[in-house]
Design an enzyme around this catalytic site. Structure first.
Site, PDB file in Angstrom:
ATOM      1  N   MET A  24      -2.435   4.967 -12.415  1.00 36.33           N
ATOM      2  CA  MET A  24      -2.109   5.052 -13.836  1.00 36.33           C
ATOM      3  C   MET A  24      -3.313   5.270 -14.763  1.00 36.33           C
ATOM      4  O   MET A  24      -3.166   5.181 -15.974  1.00 36.33           O
ATOM      5  CB  MET A  24      -1.326   3.796 -14.256  1.00 36.33           C
ATOM      6  N   GLU A  25      -4.496   5.527 -14.199  1.00 37.45           N
ATOM      7  CA  GLU A  25      -5.683   5.650 -15.065  1.00 37.45           C
ATOM      8  C   GLU A  25      -6.643   6.783 -14.693  1.00 37.45           C
ATOM      9  O   GLU A  25      -7.345   7.327 -15.562  1.00 37.45           O
ATOM     10  CB  GLU A  25      -6.512   4.340 -15.044  1.00 37.45           C
TER      11      GLU A  25
ATOM     12  N   GLY B 215      -0.702   3.753  -5.246  1.00 39.07           N
ATOM     13  CA  GLY B 215       0.400   3.937  -4.308  1.00 39.07           C
ATOM     14  C   GLY B 215       0.106   5.144  -3.424  1.00 39.07           C
ATOM     15  O   GLY B 215      -0.325   6.187  -3.902  1.00 39.07           O
TER      16      GLY B 215
ATOM     17  N   ASP C 276       0.400   0.000  -1.745  1.00 36.95           N
ATOM     18  CA  ASP C 276       1.840   0.161  -1.501  1.00 36.95           C
ATOM     19  C   ASP C 276       2.103   1.640  -1.268  1.00 36.95           C
ATOM     20  O   ASP C 276       1.217   2.469  -1.447  1.00 36.95           O
ATOM     21  CB  ASP C 276       2.648  -0.346  -2.719  1.00 36.95           C
TER      22      ASP C 276
ATOM     23  N   GLU D  61      -8.632  -6.684  -9.547  1.00 38.55           N
ATOM     24  CA  GLU D  61      -9.384  -5.590  -8.933  1.00 38.55           C
ATOM     25  C   GLU D  61     -10.880  -5.684  -9.228  1.00 38.55           C
ATOM     26  O   GLU D  61     -11.677  -4.953  -8.636  1.00 38.55           O
ATOM     27  CB  GLU D  61      -8.860  -4.243  -9.445  1.00 38.55           C
TER      28      GLU D  61
HETATM   29  N1  ADE Z   1      -0.940   1.476  -8.546  1.00 38.21           N
HETATM   30  C1  ADE Z   1      -0.685   0.873  -7.372  1.00 38.21           C
HETATM   31  N2  ADE Z   1       0.521   1.222  -6.901  1.00 38.21           N
HETATM   32  C2  ADE Z   1       1.051   2.074  -7.807  1.00 38.21           C
HETATM   33  C3  ADE Z   1       2.282   2.761  -7.895  1.00 38.21           C
HETATM   34  N3  ADE Z   1       3.199   2.624  -6.945  1.00 38.21           N
HETATM   35  N4  ADE Z   1       2.508   3.553  -8.979  1.00 38.21           N
HETATM   36  C4  ADE Z   1       1.564   3.663  -9.956  1.00 38.21           C
HETATM   37  N5  ADE Z   1       0.387   3.032  -9.916  1.00 38.21           N
HETATM   38  C5  ADE Z   1       0.126   2.241  -8.860  1.00 38.21           C
END
Ligand code: ADE
Length: 270
Positions: free
Chosen positions: A201-202, A83, A225, A17
């Site tokens: 996640m951050e 996501g 995704d 990234e």
């Molecule tokens: N970062 C990218 N896709 C993710 C997902 N599905 N869950 C958590 N963090 C992500």
């Protein structure tokens, strides 16, 4: 560590990234702290410090703290993938956070679910006018004519992955120490937080540290995704092909002091 006026911190969780941006900093010097490399240099003529946070909220909070307290940044940009959870949020789109929260924070019954204990709030809001300027500038960088003109991210890269023209959304991003990869988990998040656009996640950890230090911040996420049962396939494909190009195009766009319709860059530097 000497403080440089107006230095901006640039973070991402994973090398895929951030690498293209680091490659755009030929003058960078590396300083190592807490097992992390901090690249100190310039992008678009602007003083920056770029760093990989690693994955998860604790890693992101520690890295943000170092950027602010040790490297003296005046603002933080976090760029990376997420996501997509919002119905209209598709792979290849971008979400600019105007609110962040930890979807796995739950100290009930001591405090209401999602509330940051002791702070009396569940959501953190980056500065509104900055968020809007970022949204507008990213939309310019990703519009059809900019992509056709080539550069870091072009239509060719999007076509290779079968991606449509990216749309830019502004809204709620939630963070937790969990890679969300099932339709059932997505439904649970949407049920509890109907306005959620994306999960990662951050971001909420970066936001909390910046909030406490009163430092402006931007959380910018490209959708890799849909956090569903195919996320484990879509995520690595996206991250190994275009994630770095998105980060490069967007961050260079934000720091561009000569962008049309802007007096200085989006952070107000002339
Ligand atoms: N970062 C990218 N896709 C993710 C997902 N599905 N869950 C958590 N963090 C992500």
């Amino acid at each position: 560590m000497s403080f440089v006026a107006d230095r901006i911190g640039i973070m991402a969780a994973m090398p895929e990234e951030l690498q293209a941006l680091i490659d755009s900093m030929p003058d960078a010097e590396v300083v190592r702290r807490a097992g992390r490399d901090f690249w100190i240099g310039h992008l678009q003529g602007r003083a920056v410090v770029a760093v990989l946070s690693r994955i998860g909220k604790v890693a992101a909070a520690l890295t943000t703290t170092l950027l602010v307290a040790e490297f003296g940044v005046c603002a933080v940009i976090f760029t990376g993938v997420a996501g997509g959870l919002g119905a209209a949020v598709r792979v290849g789109d971008v979400v600019v956070a105007d609110a962040l929260m930890q979807h796995d924070m739950d100290a009930s019954p001591l405090f209401p679910k999602y509330e940051l204990p002791g702070q009396g709030i569940t959501r953190l809001h980056p500065e509104r006018s900055l968020t809007r300027r970022v949204r507008d500038r990213v939309a310019e960088v990703l519009d059809v004519s900019s992509l056709a003109a080539g550069g870091a991210l072009s239509q060719v890269h999007l076509d290779a992955l079968g991606l449509h023209a990216p749309r830019v959304h502004m809204g709620l991003i939630v963070s937790g120490d969990q890679f969300v990869s099932s339709a059932a988990d997505c439904d649970t998040l949407r049920h509890h937080l109907p306005d959620v656009l994306a999960v990662e996640m951050e971001g909420a950890a970066v936001a909390q540290v910046c909030h406490d230090f009163e430092v402006p911040y931007v959380i910018l996420r490209t959708i890799s995704d849909r956090a569903d049962d195919t996320a484990h396939v879509d995520f690595p494909r996206f991250i190994s092909t275009v994630a770095s190009r998105y980060s490069q195009a967007m961050v260079l766009g934000l720091l561009d002091r000569h962008a049309d319709q802007h007096v200085g860059d989006v952070f107000g530097a002339a």
